[in-house]
Design a protein around this motif. Structure first.
Motif, PDB file in Angstrom:
ATOM      1  N   ARG A 199     -45.259 -72.686 -20.048  1.00 35.46           N
ATOM      2  CA  ARG A 199     -45.990 -73.375 -19.363  1.00 35.46           C
ATOM      3  C   ARG A 199     -47.049 -72.724 -18.051  1.00 35.46           C
ATOM      4  NH1 ARG A 199     -45.837 -78.847 -19.943  1.00 35.46           N
ATOM      5  NH2 ARG A 199     -46.671 -79.117 -17.778  1.00 35.46           N
ATOM      6  N   GLY A 200     -48.253 -72.908 -17.982  1.00 31.65           N
ATOM      7  CA  GLY A 200     -48.975 -72.421 -16.991  1.00 31.65           C
ATOM      8  C   GLY A 200     -49.329 -70.858 -17.398  1.00 31.65           C
ATOM      9  N   GLN A 201     -49.268 -70.219 -18.404  1.00 31.51           N
ATOM     10  CA  GLN A 201     -49.509 -68.921 -18.626  1.00 31.51           C
ATOM     11  C   GLN A 201     -50.940 -68.823 -18.917  1.00 31.51           C
ATOM     12  OE1 GLN A 201     -47.489 -66.367 -18.024  1.00 31.51           O
ATOM     13  NE2 GLN A 201     -45.699 -67.563 -17.428  1.00 31.51           N
ATOM     14  N   ARG A 202     -51.517 -67.532 -18.717  1.00 30.08           N
ATOM     15  CA  ARG A 202     -52.889 -67.208 -19.289  1.00 30.08           C
ATOM     16  C   ARG A 202     -52.937 -66.898 -20.836  1.00 30.08           C
ATOM     17  NH1 ARG A 202     -56.050 -63.335 -15.611  1.00 30.08           N
ATOM     18  NH2 ARG A 202     -54.125 -62.247 -15.972  1.00 30.08           N
ATOM     19  N   TRP A 203     -53.468 -67.499 -21.605  1.00 26.27           N
ATOM     20  CA  TRP A 203     -53.511 -67.141 -23.175  1.00 26.27           C
ATOM     21  C   TRP A 203     -54.564 -66.319 -23.629  1.00 26.27           C
ATOM     22  CZ3 TRP A 203     -48.942 -67.592 -25.791  1.00 26.27           C
ATOM     23  CH2 TRP A 203     -48.097 -68.607 -25.338  1.00 26.27           C
ATOM     24  N   ILE A 204     -54.477 -65.507 -24.542  1.00 23.21           N
ATOM     25  CA  ILE A 204     -55.575 -64.748 -25.357  1.00 23.21           C
ATOM     26  C   ILE A 204     -55.527 -65.176 -26.859  1.00 23.21           C
ATOM     27  CG2 ILE A 204     -56.506 -62.588 -26.307  1.00 23.21           C
ATOM     28  CD1 ILE A 204     -54.688 -61.419 -23.813  1.00 23.21           C
ATOM     29  N   ALA A 205     -56.568 -65.948 -27.024  1.00 21.31           N
ATOM     30  CA  ALA A 205     -56.505 -66.978 -28.276  1.00 21.31           C
ATOM     31  C   ALA A 205     -57.482 -66.285 -29.396  1.00 21.31           C
ATOM     32  CB  ALA A 205     -56.718 -68.355 -28.010  1.00 21.31           C
ATOM     33  N   GLY A 206     -57.568 -66.840 -30.556  1.00 22.73           N
ATOM     34  CA  GLY A 206     -58.445 -66.480 -31.391  1.00 22.73           C
ATOM     35  C   GLY A 206     -59.622 -67.680 -31.549  1.00 22.73           C
ATOM     36  N   PRO A 217     -47.598 -73.034 -29.773  1.00 17.78           N
ATOM     37  CA  PRO A 217     -47.904 -74.633 -30.280  1.00 17.78           C
ATOM     38  C   PRO A 217     -47.031 -75.497 -29.447  1.00 17.78           C
ATOM     39  CG  PRO A 217     -46.723 -73.587 -32.005  1.00 17.78           C
ATOM     40  CD  PRO A 217     -47.065 -72.469 -31.018  1.00 17.78           C
ATOM     41  N   GLY A 218     -45.910 -75.133 -28.913  1.00 12.43           N
ATOM     42  CA  GLY A 218     -45.010 -76.044 -28.330  1.00 12.43           C
ATOM     43  C   GLY A 218     -45.428 -76.693 -26.757  1.00 12.43           C
ATOM     44  N   PRO A 219     -45.497 -75.915 -25.889  1.00  9.54           N
ATOM     45  CA  PRO A 219     -45.967 -76.603 -24.536  1.00  9.54           C
ATOM     46  C   PRO A 219     -47.023 -77.908 -24.426  1.00  9.54           C
ATOM     47  CG  PRO A 219     -45.686 -74.326 -24.246  1.00  9.54           C
ATOM     48  CD  PRO A 219     -45.896 -74.628 -25.706  1.00  9.54           C
ATOM     49  N   ASP A 220     -46.363 -78.877 -23.987  1.00  9.09           N
ATOM     50  CA  ASP A 220     -47.199 -80.056 -23.902  1.00  9.09           C
ATOM     51  C   ASP A 220     -48.383 -80.192 -22.785  1.00  9.09           C
ATOM     52  OD1 ASP A 220     -45.250 -80.441 -22.140  1.00  9.09           O
ATOM     53  OD2 ASP A 220     -44.865 -82.327 -22.246  1.00  9.09           O
ATOM     54  N   GLU A 221     -48.991 -79.128 -22.727  1.00  4.88           N
ATOM     55  CA  GLU A 221     -49.925 -79.149 -21.611  1.00  4.88           C
ATOM     56  C   GLU A 221     -51.458 -78.450 -22.205  1.00  4.88           C
ATOM     57  OE1 GLU A 221     -49.134 -76.147 -18.664  1.00  4.88           O
ATOM     58  OE2 GLU A 221     -48.719 -74.699 -20.028  1.00  4.88           O
ATOM     59  N   ARG A 222     -52.612 -78.624 -21.636  1.00  2.00           N
ATOM     60  CA  ARG A 222     -53.681 -77.817 -22.002  1.00  2.00           C
ATOM     61  C   ARG A 222     -53.672 -76.498 -21.618  1.00  2.00           C
ATOM     62  NH1 ARG A 222     -58.859 -79.397 -23.273  1.00  2.00           N
ATOM     63  NH2 ARG A 222     -60.732 -78.184 -22.730  1.00  2.00           N
ATOM     64  N   ARG A 224     -54.420 -72.410 -20.865  1.00  2.54           N
ATOM     65  CA  ARG A 224     -55.230 -71.826 -20.161  1.00  2.54           C
ATOM     66  C   ARG A 224     -55.601 -70.651 -20.817  1.00  2.54           C
ATOM     67  NH1 ARG A 224     -52.669 -69.835 -15.177  1.00  2.54           N
ATOM     68  NH2 ARG A 224     -54.615 -68.993 -14.583  1.00  2.54           N
ATOM     69  N   VAL A 225     -56.746 -70.609 -21.646  1.00  3.61           N
ATOM     70  CA  VAL A 225     -57.355 -69.520 -22.389  1.00  3.61           C
ATOM     71  C   VAL A 225     -58.158 -68.703 -21.577  1.00  3.61           C
ATOM     72  CG1 VAL A 225     -58.551 -68.959 -24.347  1.00  3.61           C
ATOM     73  CG2 VAL A 225     -57.010 -70.931 -24.581  1.00  3.61           C
ATOM     74  N   ALA A 226     -57.628 -67.406 -21.286  1.00  3.78           N
ATOM     75  CA  ALA A 226     -58.373 -66.567 -20.316  1.00  3.78           C
ATOM     76  C   ALA A 226     -59.452 -65.536 -21.197  1.00  3.78           C
ATOM     77  CB  ALA A 226     -57.222 -65.703 -19.731  1.00  3.78           C
ATOM     78  N   HIS A 227     -59.086 -65.553 -22.474  1.00  4.61           N
ATOM     79  CA  HIS A 227     -60.053 -64.689 -23.092  1.00  4.61           C
ATOM     80  C   HIS A 227     -59.733 -65.074 -24.721  1.00  4.61           C
ATOM     81  CE1 HIS A 227     -60.404 -61.844 -19.926  1.00  4.61           C
ATOM     82  NE2 HIS A 227     -59.042 -61.852 -19.727  1.00  4.61           N
ATOM     83  N   GLY A 242     -52.668 -56.407 -19.186  1.00  2.75           N
ATOM     84  CA  GLY A 242     -52.089 -57.478 -18.233  1.00  2.75           C
ATOM     85  C   GLY A 242     -53.065 -58.723 -18.240  1.00  2.75           C
ATOM     86  N   LEU A 243     -53.972 -58.939 -19.073  1.00  2.00           N
ATOM     87  CA  LEU A 243     -54.897 -59.967 -19.037  1.00  2.00           C
ATOM     88  C   LEU A 243     -54.376 -61.167 -19.657  1.00  2.00           C
ATOM     89  CD1 LEU A 243     -58.070 -57.857 -19.666  1.00  2.00           C
ATOM     90  CD2 LEU A 243     -56.980 -58.517 -17.629  1.00  2.00           C
ATOM     91  N   GLY A 244     -53.221 -61.392 -20.011  1.00  4.01           N
ATOM     92  CA  GLY A 244     -52.774 -62.572 -20.642  1.00  4.01           C
ATOM     93  C   GLY A 244     -51.706 -62.260 -21.605  1.00  4.01           C
ATOM     94  N   ILE A 245     -51.220 -63.372 -22.478  1.00  2.00           N
ATOM     95  CA  ILE A 245     -50.087 -63.337 -23.516  1.00  2.00           C
ATOM     96  C   ILE A 245     -50.837 -63.894 -24.579  1.00  2.00           C
ATOM     97  CG2 ILE A 245     -48.457 -63.255 -21.597  1.00  2.00           C
ATOM     98  CD1 ILE A 245     -47.731 -65.982 -22.720  1.00  2.00           C
ATOM     99  N   THR A 246     -50.295 -63.647 -25.816  1.00  2.00           N
ATOM    100  CA  THR A 246     -50.671 -64.054 -26.956  1.00  2.00           C
ATOM    101  C   THR A 246     -49.564 -64.276 -28.119  1.00  2.00           C
ATOM    102  OG1 THR A 246     -52.428 -64.220 -28.620  1.00  2.00           O
ATOM    103  CG2 THR A 246     -51.335 -61.984 -28.332  1.00  2.00           C
ATOM    104  N   THR A 247     -49.580 -64.867 -29.159  1.00  2.00           N
ATOM    105  CA  THR A 247     -48.641 -65.020 -30.116  1.00  2.00           C
ATOM    106  C   THR A 247     -49.035 -63.843 -31.292  1.00  2.00           C
ATOM    107  OG1 THR A 247     -49.920 -66.699 -31.630  1.00  2.00           O
ATOM    108  CG2 THR A 247     -48.106 -67.513 -29.813  1.00  2.00           C
ATOM    109  N   VAL A 248     -47.875 -63.438 -31.731  1.00  2.00           N
ATOM    110  CA  VAL A 248     -47.979 -62.666 -33.036  1.00  2.00           C
ATOM    111  C   VAL A 248     -46.740 -63.093 -34.066  1.00  2.00           C
ATOM    112  CG1 VAL A 248     -48.716 -60.637 -31.768  1.00  2.00           C
ATOM    113  CG2 VAL A 248     -46.310 -61.145 -31.858  1.00  2.00           C
ATOM    114  N   PRO A 249     -47.198 -63.038 -35.530  1.00  2.00           N
ATOM    115  CA  PRO A 249     -46.254 -63.458 -36.311  1.00  2.00           C
ATOM    116  C   PRO A 249     -45.111 -62.559 -36.444  1.00  2.00           C
ATOM    117  CG  PRO A 249     -48.342 -62.206 -37.160  1.00  2.00           C
ATOM    118  CD  PRO A 249     -48.398 -62.508 -35.980  1.00  2.00           C
TER     119      PRO A 249
END
Length: 301
Positions: A199-206, A217-222, A224-227, A242-249
């Motif tokens: 929760r509250g993390q900065r995300w790097i999304a497609g 897909p889990g946290p019930d919050e909007r 924060r997509v940083a990039h 260090g600009l955010g985190i993201t998911t990997v398969p």
């Protein structure tokens, strides 16, 4: 006008629309205006005496008549293209040439391994590839511009589409979704991440493709997509910076400065890599490629 009078241009445009999913995308690919594409589709529908496309807010969908026309249009266009090559003195496309589609992350680890092995074991087989999103690859299979495709699937693992006939699908691998974090990030201190800590993390999304990489897909919050980045390696380089985190398969190829960790808590998040094709007999070159892909998966287990 009878359908037997339908023009080759209209059939080619229709095939492109079916593959691209929208009139706009088809127009861009063909170098036409959208109105020109619309006119060709309208003329083809008049010749067919029925609607071939269902216009929707998110694009177009083939009707039952459209699916029938597409099957035959693909054959006609391919045959005319083959005749044009022969008239121009160009070599015929070899039956051992396979058109393979793949989604982004499959191209990072699975496709290169499999193609290298296939080149060693069966050098007479030629594989031409292209990257695309899973929906685009499924449409390309339907349109006959791909022979086989690596596509992604997430729970509840529904069929790739609801068209008929159903695609033949083989699950190559199923792996848990993980999170890539910078090594200096507080989340990298343990061997796993608690879902509450996301929760509250900065995300790097497609850009809209959640099957590739993006927000957990889990946290019930909007989130924060940083990039936002389409390229898999670009996302991981942003993580390393260090600009955010993201998911990997899967924890496979990652650059220095990135740590990939499982997530605990919440429902299990898994992703499947599927090998999809149209139903029917499997040509030997396709069977050889499928075997190489399965062997490449086993090498990484």
């Amino acid at each position: 006008m009878a359908f037997t009078d339908a023009s080759l241009v209209a059939l080619r445009v229709f095939r492109e629309v079916a593959e691209r999913g929208t009139l706009t995308a088809a127009a861009t690919a063909l170098g036409y205006t959208q109105s020109a594409v619309s006119r060709q589709i309208a003329a083809l529908e008049r010749a067919a005496g029925t609607a071939l496309l269902e216009r929707r807010y998110d694009g177009v969908r083939l009707t039952a008549a459209g699916r029938l026309v597409l099957r035959h249009a693909a054959v006609v266009v391919d045959q005319v293209d083959a005749a044009a090559r022969e008239l121009a003195g160009l070599p015929e496309e070899d039956a051992s040439t396979i058109r393979l589609g793949w989604f982004a992350t499959a191209g990072v680890w699975l496709v290169p391994r499999a193609l290298m092995a296939l080149e060693r074991s069966h050098p007479s087989i030629t594989v031409v590839t292209r990257e695309g999103s899973t929906p685009a690859l499924v449409r390309a299979l339907r349109a006959g511009t791909l022979d086989v495709a690596l596509i992604a699937s997430s729970p509840p693992f529904r069929p790739p589409d609801d068209e008929t006939p159903a695609l033949a699908v083989d699950t190559l691998v199923e792996r848990s979704l993980r999170v890539a974090v910078p090594v200096a990030h507080s989340l990298a201190r343990n061997d796993f991440i608690d879902i509450a800590d996301l929760r509250g993390q900065r995300w790097i999304a497609g850009p809209g493709d959640q099957l590739v990489m993006g927000v957990w897909p889990g946290p019930d919050e909007r989130p924060r997509v940083a990039h936002t980045a389409r390229d898999w390696l670009a996302k991981l380089q942003l993580v390393a910076a260090g600009l955010g985190i993201t998911t990997v398969p899967a924890a496979l190829v990652v650059p220095e400065g990135v740590r990939v960790l499982p997530v605990r808590g919440g429902p299990a998040e898994t992703r499947r890599v599927l090998l999809a094709r149209l139903p029917g007999p499997v040509p030997e070159p396709v069977a050889r490629l499928a075997a190489a892909l399965r062997a490449a998966v086993l090498e990484t287990e």
